[in-house]
Structures are given as C-alpha cells and as structure tokens.
Design a protein around this motif. Sequence first.
Motif, PDB file in Angstrom:
ATOM      1  N   GLY A 190       0.832  -1.194   0.000  1.00  0.00           N
ATOM      2  CA  GLY A 190       0.000   0.000   0.000  1.00  0.00           C
ATOM      3  C   GLY A 190       0.865   1.242   0.000  1.00  0.00           C
ATOM      4  O   GLY A 190       1.853   1.339   0.734  1.00  0.00           O
ATOM      5  N   VAL A 191       0.497   2.234  -0.822  1.00  0.00           N
ATOM      6  CA  VAL A 191       1.269   3.469  -0.935  1.00  0.00           C
ATOM      7  C   VAL A 191       0.346   4.651  -0.679  1.00  0.00           C
ATOM      8  O   VAL A 191      -0.736   4.737  -1.266  1.00  0.00           O
ATOM      9  CB  VAL A 191       1.912   3.600  -2.330  1.00  0.00           C
ATOM     10  N   ALA A 192       0.775   5.547   0.211  1.00  0.00           N
ATOM     11  CA  ALA A 192       0.029   6.773   0.480  1.00  0.00           C
ATOM     12  C   ALA A 192       0.767   7.947  -0.138  1.00  0.00           C
ATOM     13  O   ALA A 192       1.998   7.926  -0.280  1.00  0.00           O
ATOM     14  CB  ALA A 192      -0.134   6.987   1.985  1.00  0.00           C
ATOM     15  N   VAL A 193       0.018   8.976  -0.522  1.00  0.00           N
ATOM     16  CA  VAL A 193       0.605  10.160  -1.147  1.00  0.00           C
ATOM     17  C   VAL A 193       0.096  11.393  -0.420  1.00  0.00           C
ATOM     18  O   VAL A 193      -1.095  11.482  -0.102  1.00  0.00           O
ATOM     19  CB  VAL A 193       0.246  10.251  -2.649  1.00  0.00           C
ATOM     20  N   VAL A 194       0.991  12.336  -0.152  1.00  0.00           N
ATOM     21  CA  VAL A 194       0.627  13.623   0.430  1.00  0.00           C
ATOM     22  C   VAL A 194       0.758  14.673  -0.666  1.00  0.00           C
ATOM     23  O   VAL A 194       1.831  14.831  -1.257  1.00  0.00           O
ATOM     24  CB  VAL A 194       1.531  13.992   1.618  1.00  0.00           C
ATOM     25  N   ILE A 195      -0.349  15.369  -0.976  1.00  0.00           N
ATOM     26  CA  ILE A 195      -0.338  16.353  -2.056  1.00  0.00           C
ATOM     27  C   ILE A 195      -0.978  17.650  -1.579  1.00  0.00           C
ATOM     28  O   ILE A 195      -1.643  17.698  -0.544  1.00  0.00           O
ATOM     29  CB  ILE A 195      -1.085  15.844  -3.302  1.00  0.00           C
ATOM     30  N   ASP A 196      -0.795  18.702  -2.362  1.00  0.00           N
ATOM     31  CA  ASP A 196      -1.555  19.926  -2.157  1.00  0.00           C
ATOM     32  C   ASP A 196      -2.936  19.733  -2.757  1.00  0.00           C
ATOM     33  O   ASP A 196      -3.082  19.124  -3.825  1.00  0.00           O
ATOM     34  CB  ASP A 196      -0.887  21.108  -2.865  1.00  0.00           C
ATOM     35  N   ALA A 197      -3.957  20.252  -2.090  1.00  0.00           N
ATOM     36  CA  ALA A 197      -5.299  20.215  -2.656  1.00  0.00           C
ATOM     37  C   ALA A 197      -5.355  21.139  -3.878  1.00  0.00           C
ATOM     38  O   ALA A 197      -4.604  22.108  -3.978  1.00  0.00           O
ATOM     39  CB  ALA A 197      -6.326  20.642  -1.623  1.00  0.00           C
ATOM     40  N   GLY A 198      -6.248  20.802  -4.807  1.00  0.00           N
ATOM     41  CA  GLY A 198      -6.401  21.627  -5.990  1.00  0.00           C
ATOM     42  C   GLY A 198      -5.606  21.103  -7.167  1.00  0.00           C
ATOM     43  O   GLY A 198      -5.005  20.030  -7.131  1.00  0.00           O
ATOM     44  N   ALA A 199      -5.601  21.907  -8.244  1.00  0.00           N
ATOM     45  CA  ALA A 199      -4.994  21.468  -9.500  1.00  0.00           C
ATOM     46  C   ALA A 199      -3.512  21.189  -9.356  1.00  0.00           C
ATOM     47  O   ALA A 199      -2.963  20.315 -10.042  1.00  0.00           O
ATOM     48  CB  ALA A 199      -5.224  22.529 -10.585  1.00  0.00           C
ATOM     49  N   SER A 200      -2.816  21.910  -8.449  1.00  0.00           N
ATOM     50  CA  SER A 200      -1.371  21.711  -8.320  1.00  0.00           C
ATOM     51  C   SER A 200      -1.028  20.324  -7.789  1.00  0.00           C
ATOM     52  O   SER A 200       0.088  19.834  -7.989  1.00  0.00           O
ATOM     53  CB  SER A 200      -0.773  22.773  -7.399  1.00  0.00           C
ATOM     54  N   GLY A 201      -1.974  19.676  -7.102  1.00  0.00           N
ATOM     55  CA  GLY A 201      -1.706  18.347  -6.562  1.00  0.00           C
ATOM     56  C   GLY A 201      -1.785  17.245  -7.590  1.00  0.00           C
ATOM     57  O   GLY A 201      -1.245  16.156  -7.373  1.00  0.00           O
ATOM     58  N   VAL A 275       4.682   8.968  -0.349  1.00  0.00           N
ATOM     59  CA  VAL A 275       5.286   9.777  -1.400  1.00  0.00           C
ATOM     60  C   VAL A 275       4.850  11.223  -1.206  1.00  0.00           C
ATOM     61  O   VAL A 275       3.667  11.497  -0.981  1.00  0.00           O
ATOM     62  CB  VAL A 275       4.863   9.289  -2.805  1.00  0.00           C
ATOM     63  N   VAL A 276       5.802  12.154  -1.306  1.00  0.00           N
ATOM     64  CA  VAL A 276       5.495  13.577  -1.177  1.00  0.00           C
ATOM     65  C   VAL A 276       6.443  14.358  -2.071  1.00  0.00           C
ATOM     66  O   VAL A 276       7.602  13.996  -2.234  1.00  0.00           O
ATOM     67  CB  VAL A 276       5.607  14.039   0.296  1.00  0.00           C
ATOM     68  N   SER A 277       5.934  15.429  -2.695  1.00  0.00           N
ATOM     69  CA  SER A 277       6.767  16.274  -3.546  1.00  0.00           C
ATOM     70  C   SER A 277       7.475  17.323  -2.698  1.00  0.00           C
ATOM     71  O   SER A 277       6.863  17.945  -1.825  1.00  0.00           O
ATOM     72  CB  SER A 277       5.912  16.976  -4.608  1.00  0.00           C
ATOM     73  N   ARG A 278       8.753  17.527  -2.959  1.00  0.00           N
ATOM     74  CA  ARG A 278       9.474  18.545  -2.187  1.00  0.00           C
ATOM     75  C   ARG A 278       9.042  19.956  -2.571  1.00  0.00           C
ATOM     76  O   ARG A 278       9.363  20.921  -1.873  1.00  0.00           O
ATOM     77  CB  ARG A 278      10.979  18.376  -2.362  1.00  0.00           C
ATOM     78  N   ARG A 279       8.290  20.109  -3.676  1.00  0.00           N
ATOM     79  CA  ARG A 279       7.799  21.429  -4.074  1.00  0.00           C
ATOM     80  C   ARG A 279       6.431  21.740  -3.493  1.00  0.00           C
ATOM     81  O   ARG A 279       5.902  22.825  -3.711  1.00  0.00           O
ATOM     82  CB  ARG A 279       7.727  21.523  -5.601  1.00  0.00           C
ATOM     83  N   SER A 280       5.861  20.792  -2.779  1.00  0.00           N
ATOM     84  CA  SER A 280       4.500  20.985  -2.281  1.00  0.00           C
ATOM     85  C   SER A 280       4.463  22.058  -1.204  1.00  0.00           C
ATOM     86  O   SER A 280       5.440  22.294  -0.486  1.00  0.00           O
ATOM     87  CB  SER A 280       3.938  19.668  -1.732  1.00  0.00           C
ATOM     88  N   ALA A 281       3.299  22.674  -1.070  1.00  0.00           N
ATOM     89  CA  ALA A 281       3.127  23.723  -0.068  1.00  0.00           C
ATOM     90  C   ALA A 281       3.285  23.171   1.342  1.00  0.00           C
ATOM     91  O   ALA A 281       3.792  23.858   2.227  1.00  0.00           O
ATOM     92  CB  ALA A 281       1.759  24.379  -0.233  1.00  0.00           C
ATOM     93  N   VAL A 282       2.864  21.925   1.554  1.00  0.00           N
ATOM     94  CA  VAL A 282       2.974  21.359   2.897  1.00  0.00           C
ATOM     95  C   VAL A 282       4.432  21.208   3.305  1.00  0.00           C
ATOM     96  O   VAL A 282       4.790  21.365   4.469  1.00  0.00           O
ATOM     97  CB  VAL A 282       2.222  20.013   2.995  1.00  0.00           C
ATOM     98  N   MET A 283       5.322  20.930   2.351  1.00  0.00           N
ATOM     99  CA  MET A 283       6.754  20.841   2.662  1.00  0.00           C
ATOM    100  C   MET A 283       7.329  22.231   2.911  1.00  0.00           C
ATOM    101  O   MET A 283       8.235  22.398   3.723  1.00  0.00           O
ATOM    102  CB  MET A 283       7.498  20.157   1.520  1.00  0.00           C
ATOM    103  N   ARG A 284       6.801  23.244   2.228  1.00  0.00           N
ATOM    104  CA  ARG A 284       7.296  24.610   2.419  1.00  0.00           C
ATOM    105  C   ARG A 284       6.706  25.252   3.673  1.00  0.00           C
ATOM    106  O   ARG A 284       7.365  26.013   4.359  1.00  0.00           O
ATOM    107  CB  ARG A 284       6.955  25.474   1.205  1.00  0.00           C
ATOM    108  N   ARG A 285       5.441  24.934   3.949  1.00  0.00           N
ATOM    109  CA  ARG A 285       4.745  25.605   5.040  1.00  0.00           C
ATOM    110  C   ARG A 285       5.316  25.213   6.393  1.00  0.00           C
ATOM    111  O   ARG A 285       5.386  26.013   7.321  1.00  0.00           O
ATOM    112  CB  ARG A 285       3.257  25.268   4.974  1.00  0.00           C
TER     113      ARG A 285
END
Length: 303
Positions: A190-201, A275-285
């Motif tokens: 099983g793989v989970a992904v953390v993304i920004d909500a909206g089109a950028s995710g 999995v998480v993108s280093r450009r995501s807002a959650v990583m920046r916030r």
Amino acid sequence: MTASRHPRGAGRTRRRTAMRDGGAGEQVLIGRVVVLLDASEASMAALEAAIELAARRHAELLALYVEEEELLRCAGYPWSREVGLSGAVRPLQAEALEERMRARAEAIRSALAQTAAPRGVRHRLQVSRGRLPREALALLAPEDLLVLGKIGYARARGQRVGSSAWAILHEAPGPVMVFERPLPEARPRGVAVVIDAGASGLQALESAAALLEPDEALTAVIACHAPGAAPEAAADPAQRWLAERFPQARWLPVTTDGPERIARLLAAQAAEKVVVSRRSAVMRRHDARELVEALQLPVVVIP
C-alpha cells in the motif's frame, strides 16, 4: 560485482535504462537504484531495501561509499579531537581514520556479496573521496532512484536525517527514498501520497503513480489545504483522477496543522510507504525535515 574509485562525475558517462508500462499506455523510464552506505545499521537497512527495489525493477544497483575528504583533512591537525557516541573525547588520528574507512568499505563489500548476489541483482560498489553531497549528486540522473537511511549519528542531536543526506534530498534530480523500516502492522504494497489540494496536486499524484511497482497500488491520498481554506473535494481534479485510476483509495482532505497531524493520519492508513513532492506547499509551510522525520515509514520525496 566490482568495486571502484572514480573521480567526480565519472558515473554519468554510461547510462543503462529500461522502459516499463506505467498503465494506460504510459511508459516509465527506469534507471539505476543508487544507495548511499556508511556501514551503519541505518545504511545497511537501506541496502536491503535498495536490493529489493533493484530486484523488482530488474535494475542495476550502485552502492556508493564516500570517504569524507574534510574529515581526513581535519585529522591532519595535531589539535583535532573526536567525540564518540558515549561522550568520550580522543585525538583524531589520520592513520586510524584511514583504517576505519577501509574497514567500512570492506564491510559494505561483504554485505553486497551476501545480499545482492543471491538475488541475481547486477551491482557495483563505488568508493569515492570528497564531500558526500557533491559526490552523490554527480552520479545521479533523473531516472535513478536514490535510497538513503535515516542516518544514525544525527540522532544524538535529536535529528533522524543527517545534514548531508538532507542536502542531497533537496537537490537530487530524481526521486529519493528516505528509508525507515515500516511498522509491523503496515499492510504490504500500500502506498500513500501527500499532495496539495487543488490542481497543483494532480501533477504530484501522477508522478507518484508513475513510481509504483507492478504489485503496488495507491491506498490513500492526503490532500492538504492551506489553513482557512474550505475543502472542495468534489471539484478537485486530483480526486477525480484518483477515482478513475484507483477507486479503492481513500481521499482525505485536511487542513494542514503540522507534521504530527499528517503523520497520525498516515499511520492509520496501513501504508507501506509515503510519497510527497518537495515542491509541495505542505513541505514549504512546515519544517520539511520535521515532516519527513515524523513519518515512521519509508518516505519517497519526488522533485
């Protein structure tokens, strides 16, 4: 298996890549699995994970051990001292340090022979001398998957990811797995992904799906909204994409309120990795290192 020393950048001269189907006609470029090793317990666990990944991908495994040039330079000064994990202070001697480095390289070579060869994994050990981030980044291509452990000595400072590893994670051209053994109750594959909500995710979600192994599936997506934003899940293009491609996966819209909250949500999803993108807002916030350290699972950070 071969062991070699190469100057910086030599690893870029020959590339062996393959293609596999990524679903819906999508082709995924597969490069090497590269693992950074220092003979510590954490890096040996990362080696096991890297061998498994290389076997699944039918990819070459490159093991890299870097002899820290700056540490050797420091050992040349008569006033240099080193502090052990016990707190004991002793002289930092160049000859003893060189011998320790040779012993670590031999331990890595032995571990590769005992673990990679029986799996039929093509593998190579490269021993370099220099600065760890520079040497590692010089070898990597965008299609390579880099694996590193949550490195041990940083824990004495209350950290679980070392500063060199963190620098590499932020600058690597391709995906980086920060490996930690998943909790026993995690459900395999099983793989989970953390993304920004909206089109950028959506782009991050598609990139994460492209990295899935043939027997893996997305089981949960945590869609993070900025504080004060109203979740509008029905209008989210990433949710529509998820419903079409992975209808069994859970869509979890949340207002981000810290790494601990996200870690608790992920712990309840029985995922094998995150999995998480280093450009995501959650990583920046938030403090991105705090988020990665809070997740007690292998974390794959994608560009």
